[in-house]
Design an enzyme around this catalytic site. Sequence first.
Site: not given
Ligand code: PGA
Length: 240
Positions: A68, A137, A144, A139
């Site tokens: 992404d 959340n 999302e 995702h």
């Molecule tokens: P994080 O992010 O590893 O910083 O918790 C994970 C994500 O948002 O996919």
Amino acid sequence: MSGPRLTLTAAGEDFDTAGAAAIAETIADAPTATVVVATGRTPMGAYGRLARDLPAGAGSALRVFQLDEYVGVPTDDPRSLAGWTRRSFVDPLAVDPHAVVWLDGLAEDREAACRAYDDAVAAAGGLDLAVLGLGPNGHLGFNEPPSDPSSRTREVALSKASLASNAGYAPGLDVPRSALTAGLDVLLAARRVVLLVSGRGKHEIVRRTLEGPVTADVPASFLQRHANLQVVVDRDAWQG
Ligand code: PGA
């Protein structure tokens, strides 16, 4: 499906070692595997470990796909996810950056950039491995909630939960509000998925992901239907 392979570890080094081993399995089987690799806090230790433990050059023939990218952020900006992918995975594994398929968040025609990315995935014969983190959340990438399993690579407006989480990646800098993300369709079609989850803050969402209803409201829950899923999770996340 037979259910995910769950690797439960202590937090910290054990987690990083297990994550690195999970990725190394694919590299050992297929040194030219096509892999999409997440940024975020979770996989950083595993990538570092992988780069230290792999014999020199063993990962250099991987065909890497960016997961992404923020819209409108140049790749040399400290917030760029391309830059983060390069520093954490591409350079340490000595992958040729010109051979990486990047998501172009600066493209004027972002729809065309997304179609070019999907065409590159298809031309490569799909993804052998998706190394993913779990959003606060639910995702995957920046798919999302709600995101259907057929969601294509596209531009998305980031949710409040993602904006709050992302703010910690580059303190003091504005958090970009939109991003391009590899679609759930290409991620769920990866022949193997390694989902890395660590920390108490992920307790509720990892349980909903693996044990809750399969729903677009928790995009990662579609992984319950994946035939070759390995979840590496530390005790802080698993037990809360
Ligand atoms: P994080 O992010 O590893 O910083 O918790 C994970 C994500 O948002 O996919």
